[in-house]
Structures are given as structure tokens and as C-alpha cells.
Design a protein around this motif. Structure first.
Motif, PDB file in Angstrom:
ATOM      1  N   HIS A 290       0.812  -1.221   0.000  1.00  0.00           N
ATOM      2  CA  HIS A 290       0.000   0.000   0.000  1.00  0.00           C
ATOM      3  C   HIS A 290       0.841   1.264   0.000  1.00  0.00           C
ATOM      4  N   ILE A 291       0.342   2.258  -0.714  1.00  0.00           N
ATOM      5  CA  ILE A 291       0.955   3.584  -0.750  1.00  0.00           C
ATOM      6  C   ILE A 291      -0.177   4.602  -0.725  1.00  0.00           C
ATOM      7  N   ALA A 292       0.028   5.711  -0.040  1.00  0.00           N
ATOM      8  CA  ALA A 292      -0.997   6.758   0.003  1.00  0.00           C
ATOM      9  C   ALA A 292      -1.214   7.314  -1.401  1.00  0.00           C
ATOM     10  N   PRO A 293      -2.460   7.562  -1.784  1.00  0.00           N
ATOM     11  CA  PRO A 293      -2.710   8.096  -3.129  1.00  0.00           C
ATOM     12  C   PRO A 293      -1.911   9.376  -3.373  1.00  0.00           C
ATOM     13  N   PRO A 294      -1.074   9.406  -4.395  1.00  0.00           N
ATOM     14  CA  PRO A 294      -0.290  10.613  -4.664  1.00  0.00           C
ATOM     15  C   PRO A 294      -1.146  11.681  -5.336  1.00  0.00           C
ATOM     16  N   THR A 295      -0.725  12.913  -5.215  1.00  0.00           N
ATOM     17  CA  THR A 295      -1.379  14.008  -5.928  1.00  0.00           C
ATOM     18  C   THR A 295      -0.759  14.098  -7.315  1.00  0.00           C
ATOM     19  N   VAL A 296      -1.571  13.862  -8.334  1.00  0.00           N
ATOM     20  CA  VAL A 296      -1.070  13.916  -9.706  1.00  0.00           C
ATOM     21  C   VAL A 296      -1.886  14.924 -10.491  1.00  0.00           C
ATOM     22  N   MET A 297      -1.336  15.390 -11.581  1.00  0.00           N
ATOM     23  CA  MET A 297      -1.939  16.483 -12.326  1.00  0.00           C
ATOM     24  C   MET A 297      -2.084  16.133 -13.803  1.00  0.00           C
ATOM     25  N   ILE A 298      -3.065  16.765 -14.418  1.00  0.00           N
ATOM     26  CA  ILE A 298      -3.158  16.800 -15.872  1.00  0.00           C
ATOM     27  C   ILE A 298      -3.628  18.202 -16.250  1.00  0.00           C
ATOM     28  N   HIS A 299      -2.873  18.861 -17.093  1.00  0.00           N
ATOM     29  CA  HIS A 299      -3.151  20.236 -17.489  1.00  0.00           C
ATOM     30  C   HIS A 299      -3.288  21.151 -16.264  1.00  0.00           C
ATOM     31  N   GLY A 300      -2.482  20.885 -15.240  1.00  0.00           N
ATOM     32  CA  GLY A 300      -2.477  21.733 -14.057  1.00  0.00           C
ATOM     33  C   GLY A 300      -3.612  21.489 -13.084  1.00  0.00           C
ATOM     34  N   ARG A 301      -4.416  20.443 -13.303  1.00  0.00           N
ATOM     35  CA  ARG A 301      -5.558  20.159 -12.428  1.00  0.00           C
ATOM     36  C   ARG A 301      -5.345  18.832 -11.705  1.00  0.00           C
ATOM     37  N   ALA A 302      -5.610  18.822 -10.375  1.00  0.00           N
ATOM     38  CA  ALA A 302      -5.455  17.596  -9.587  1.00  0.00           C
ATOM     39  C   ALA A 302      -6.747  16.802  -9.494  1.00  0.00           C
ATOM     40  N   ALA A 374      -3.947  -1.748 -24.731  1.00  0.00           N
ATOM     41  CA  ALA A 374      -2.878  -1.579 -23.743  1.00  0.00           C
ATOM     42  C   ALA A 374      -1.652  -0.928 -24.391  1.00  0.00           C
ATOM     43  N   THR A 375      -1.354  -1.317 -25.605  1.00  0.00           N
ATOM     44  CA  THR A 375      -0.201  -0.735 -26.302  1.00  0.00           C
ATOM     45  C   THR A 375      -0.398   0.756 -26.531  1.00  0.00           C
ATOM     46  N   ARG A 376      -1.600   1.148 -26.912  1.00  0.00           N
ATOM     47  CA  ARG A 376      -1.883   2.558 -27.146  1.00  0.00           C
ATOM     48  C   ARG A 376      -1.760   3.369 -25.849  1.00  0.00           C
ATOM     49  N   LEU A 377      -2.326   2.849 -24.770  1.00  0.00           N
ATOM     50  CA  LEU A 377      -2.285   3.574 -23.505  1.00  0.00           C
ATOM     51  C   LEU A 377      -0.886   3.561 -22.893  1.00  0.00           C
ATOM     52  N   ALA A 378      -0.078   2.578 -23.226  1.00  0.00           N
ATOM     53  CA  ALA A 378       1.289   2.529 -22.714  1.00  0.00           C
ATOM     54  C   ALA A 378       2.166   3.605 -23.335  1.00  0.00           C
ATOM     55  N   ALA A 379       1.663   4.285 -24.365  1.00  0.00           N
ATOM     56  CA  ALA A 379       2.429   5.362 -25.012  1.00  0.00           C
ATOM     57  C   ALA A 379       1.636   6.658 -25.067  1.00  0.00           C
ATOM     58  N   THR A 380       0.651   6.803 -24.197  1.00  0.00           N
ATOM     59  CA  THR A 380      -0.246   7.950 -24.278  1.00  0.00           C
ATOM     60  C   THR A 380       0.409   9.225 -23.775  1.00  0.00           C
ATOM     61  N   THR A 381      -0.202  10.350 -24.114  1.00  0.00           N
ATOM     62  CA  THR A 381       0.243  11.673 -23.670  1.00  0.00           C
ATOM     63  C   THR A 381      -0.920  12.360 -22.953  1.00  0.00           C
ATOM     64  N   PRO A 382      -0.645  13.415 -22.177  1.00  0.00           N
ATOM     65  CA  PRO A 382      -1.746  14.132 -21.519  1.00  0.00           C
ATOM     66  C   PRO A 382      -2.804  14.637 -22.493  1.00  0.00           C
ATOM     67  N   PRO A 387      -8.003  16.142 -24.155  1.00  0.00           N
ATOM     68  CA  PRO A 387      -7.622  17.291 -24.981  1.00  0.00           C
ATOM     69  C   PRO A 387      -7.748  18.603 -24.198  1.00  0.00           C
ATOM     70  N   PRO A 388      -6.730  19.435 -24.185  1.00  0.00           N
ATOM     71  CA  PRO A 388      -6.755  20.657 -23.360  1.00  0.00           C
ATOM     72  C   PRO A 388      -7.861  21.628 -23.731  1.00  0.00           C
ATOM     73  N   VAL A 389      -8.377  21.578 -24.960  1.00  0.00           N
ATOM     74  CA  VAL A 389      -9.456  22.481 -25.343  1.00  0.00           C
ATOM     75  C   VAL A 389     -10.691  22.261 -24.481  1.00  0.00           C
ATOM     76  N   LEU A 390     -10.833  21.054 -23.908  1.00  0.00           N
ATOM     77  CA  LEU A 390     -12.005  20.767 -23.091  1.00  0.00           C
ATOM     78  C   LEU A 390     -11.987  21.507 -21.762  1.00  0.00           C
ATOM     79  N   LEU A 391     -10.840  22.029 -21.365  1.00  0.00           N
ATOM     80  CA  LEU A 391     -10.787  22.798 -20.130  1.00  0.00           C
ATOM     81  C   LEU A 391     -11.448  24.170 -20.273  1.00  0.00           C
ATOM     82  N   LYS A 392     -11.860  24.501 -21.482  1.00  0.00           N
ATOM     83  CA  LYS A 392     -12.544  25.779 -21.713  1.00  0.00           C
ATOM     84  C   LYS A 392     -14.055  25.652 -21.549  1.00  0.00           C
TER      85      LYS A 392
END
Length: 431
Positions: A290-302, A374-382, A387-392
Motif C-alpha cells: 500500500h501507498i498513500a494516493p499521490p497528488t497527480v496532475m493533468i493540465h495543471g488540475r489535480a 494496452a499498447t496505445r495507452l502505454a504510449a499515451t500523452t496528456p 484534450p486541453p481544449v475541453l478545459l474551456k
């Protein structure tokens, strides 16, 4: 000699040739026909006896923000969240009962549910369309103050079962659950007492949490791989953790089993240990690493990684319809709350940015059985994950703003916004 015989046969008058004796149907064939007729008549009688021409529950509108909040509170009480012992008390008023029914009708559509208080009684009603224009209607009624599993009357179609036979039917369902591997205790342990009156239902319950549909051993192995990688090389990048879990070594399981377990492992790692309930036996397995859930980000949002991964895990375990419904309920409830239910500091109110992350997650999980996922997600990007446009998209809407601009989650204005989000996901996410 032969010619004589032929001539004689040929010159015999036609009326002297006797017709062969008529063949009578064999007795067993006649018996079979009667048996089939009786069975068909019996099935038809039972069909019309246990079904109805109209639904007992009318069409249910989409849940409102108030119903989502009240229903969520009811579910939390039933699950005993925050309670140390498994047996715990619940107290549900009319708003919570109706909210729970609204969420169930939306999440398990096309089935319809209604929970109503009738003086000193509570009734649970379900309707579902059947072939040939018929409806399955069931109504379970109990009430008063009782110790142990309550006496109740079950009505299916036009048949009403006495409390004795209702308990027998429920006990049969319990034994079937045991046969399926679901640990369900005796009825008088599941419900230790109930009191209906004063506009509420109070009870002491010990409800089981059935094993999750995800392979627990695989989910545990992938969760431990995530935990080990985070200890070696800490990262706050969401895409990094997605790549890690989908590039972890594969065992003997099939690709589909592994992919679904990977989505659940990711949500356990990033959101909460309780997500392990979706995976059979994973709750005990993750304790060793077990590990405490880390704080991770995507496009600056946790908050968005939590939305993405939790929706993906629910979809992997229960399907995309239920995952979509839960995400919408959360946003409706947030439109009434000054604080997001995910993390302090995250924007509250109804958020189409959150909806976008939810949809990106459960759509990815919906492709779990596709070759090469799995192969596609193993090479994915943020940007591929979300897509960052959705943050609008609009967010932080209180109930009045949401109702004014979008009506409800079944309003054409809302569905048009969701279609816009999906169009962006279709073009910008992993294909």
C-alpha cells in the motif's frame, strides 16, 4: 403363367380392390400433442398472471440536483461509510428514499424504481418493459416496528405472496447469491430491525458488499507495480502513471481481463482504497504494498485525474451507462455544495470540464476489449488522455445557473453540449 396373373389383375373391376385400412395416429403422438397444448396454455396463463398491461411506475424524469444529493446520502448510509462495525443504523426520510429511487431509475434504465412512504409502511416498486407489450411489476411492502428481517408482502403482476412465502422467496434469492460466491449472511443479520413511521425509515442493517467483477489478483499485481514505480521514481504526471500501469508485465490472463483490471488498479492508486471493492479480493491484497494516493496532475488540475480514472474503473466493472450516470450525479450534487466532493480547493458547482474527464475515462475503458488498447495507452500523452481544449468548457455552475442554461441532464441543450465534448474526444484522443 406370369402373363395370366397380370391379365387377371388388370381386368379386375376397380370397385373390387379394397382401400387399405386407414392408419390411425399412434397413441403416443396424440399424448404428446395434448402435453404440448397443456404446457403452452400453462405458460400463457403464467405470463398474463405475473405480468401486467401497464407499468406500475410512470416514466421517471432525470434526477434533480436535490435528488442526487439526497440519494448519495442514502447510499452512503446503506454502505455504512464512516462506521467501524459492519452493522450500523440508517435513517432515511422521504427525500432520501425518492432520491435513491431517482438515481436507480437513471442508472439502471430502462428499469423504473419508486420508493414511497405510506403512513406506517414503506413500499419499493419496480417496473420493466417486457416483450409483447407486457410489463414486469413488483411491489414489496413492509412497515411498523419489527425486530429482525421484517415481515413483508411481495406482489408480482396480479399475484400477492404472503409474508411466509415472501420470506421463502427472499431466502431462495439469498441462497442463490451464496451459490454465486457472494457472502450473504442470514436474513435476520442483514436487517436486524426496522421502524417505519413519522415520515422516515429507521433500521439496523449489515448489508454485504458483493465481490467485484474484476480479477482481484491481476488488479493487485498492477496496483503493486504502480506503487513500486512511484517509490522508485515519484511522479505527479497523470499520463506517466497511465503509461506505467499499461506497460507493466502481463501475466497469464487475457488482454481484456488485464486491461479492465488496469483501470481499476489505477483508480485504487489515485483515488481511494475503497475502489478495490470493484475487484474481487483486491482489498486484502493491496495492503502488502500500500501507498498513500499521490497528488497527480493533468493540465495543471489535480481533480481531473481522479474523474478520469474513477469513471474508467466503474465502466470497466459495470459498463459505461452506469459510469456516465455516476459522474452526472456527482456534478448535480456539487451544484448544491460549496465544496467539491473530490478535494479541497477544486472548483465546485456543475462542471463540464469534470464531465469531459469522466467521459474520456469511461470511453477509454469501453475500449478495453479492443486489440492493442494496452499498447496505445502505454504510449499515451496528456493531450490524448484529455484534450486541453475541453478545459474551456463551462464549470462552477450553481443549480440555478445549470437549470437556466441546460435544464436537466436529459434536456436537448445538455445533450448537445455532451455531443460537442464527444466530438472533441473522437478527434483528439487515442484512436
Amino acid at each position: 403363367m406370369i402373363a395370366t396373373i397380370r391379365m387377371t389383375a388388370a381386368t379386375l373391376p376397380l370397385d373390387t380392390i379394397a382401400d387399405p385400412a386407414p392408419r390411425r395416429p399412434r397413441r403416443w403422438l396424440r399424448g404428446l400433442g395434448w402435453t404440448v397444448a397443456v404446457i403452452v396454455a400453462l405458460v400463457a396463463a403464467l405470463w398474463f398472471l405475473f405480468t401486467s398491461a401497464a407499468p406500475a411506475v410512470p416514466p421517471m424524469p432525470a434526477p434533480t440536483a436535490e435528488q442526487a444529493g439526497a440519494g448519495r446520502d442514502a447510499v452512503m448510509q446503506l454502505r455504512g461509510e464512516g462506521e467501524a462495525p459492519r452493522a450500523h443504523g440508517i435513517r432515511l426520510g422521504a427525500d432520501q428514499l425518492q432520491g435513491m429511487a431517482a438515481l436507480a431509475s437513471h442508472g439502471f434504465r430502462p428499469a423504473r424504481f419508486a420508493v414511497t412512504l405510506r403512513d406506517q409502511a414503506v413500499a419499493v416498486t419496480v417496473s420493466r418493459a417486457l416483450p409483447l407489450g407486457r410489463w414486469f411489476n413488483a411491489d414489496l411492502v413492509t412497515g411498523g416496528r419489527q425486530t429482525g428481517f421484517p415481515h413483508a408482502r411481495l406482489r408480482i403482476g396480479s399475484v400477492t405472496f404472503s409474508p411466509f412465502w415472501t420470506r421463502k422467496l427472499i431466502e431462495t434469492a439469498r441462497r442463490f447469491a451464496l451459490w454465486r460466491g457472494i457472502e450473504v449472511g442470514p436474513l435476520d443479520t442483514l436487517v436486524r430491525g426496522i421502524a417505519v413511521g413519522g415520515g422516515e425509515v429507521a433500521a439496523v442493517v449489515d448489508l454485504p458488499r458483493p465481490p467485484g467483477p474484476i480479477d482481484g489478483a491481476v488488479a493487485t499485481r498492477l496496483y503493486c507495480a504502480l506503487a513500486a514505480a512511484q517509490r522508485r521514481t515519484p511522479s505527479d504526471d497523470f499520463a506517466t502513471h497511465v503509461r506505467r500501469v499499461f506497460s507493466a508485465p502481463k501475466g497469464a490472463e487475457t488482454d481484456v481481463v488485464r486491461n479492465r483490471a488496469a483501470f481499476v488498479a489505477l483508480a485504487i492508486f489515485l483515488v481511494d482504497d475503497r475502489v478495490a471493492e470493484l475487484a474481487d479480493a483486491a482489498t486484502a491484497g493491496i495492503a502488502a504494498c500500500h501507498i498513500a494516493p499521490p497528488t497527480v496532475m493533468i493540465h495543471g488540475r489535480a481533480d481531473l485525474p481522479k474523474h478520469w480514472s474513477l469513471s474508467a474503473a466503474i465502466a470497466a466493472a459495470s459498463g459505461t451507462q452506469f459510469a456516465q450516470a455516476i459522474g452526472e450525479w456527482k456534478e448535480l450534487a456539487d451544484s448544491l455544495s460549496p465544496q467539491s466532493s473530490f478535494a479541497i480547493g477544486d472548483p465546485s458547482g456543475f462542471s463540464f470540464v469534470d464531465v469531459s474527464a469522466d467521459r474520456a475515462g469511461f470511453r477509454a475503458a469501453g475500449r478495453a476489449d479492443e486489440p492493442g488498447e494496452a499498447t496505445r495507452l502505454a504510449a499515451t500523452t496528456p493531450d490524448q488522455l484529455l484534450p486541453p481544449v475541453l478545459l474551456k468548457q463551462p464549470e462552477g455552475m450553481k443549480k440555478a445557473d445549470f437549470v437556466r442554461d441546460y435544464g436537466s441532464i436529459t434536456d436537448p441543450r445538455y445533450t448537445a453540449m455532451v455531443a460537442k465534448i464527444d466530438a472533441i474526444l473522437n478527434t483528439d484522443t487515442i484512436d
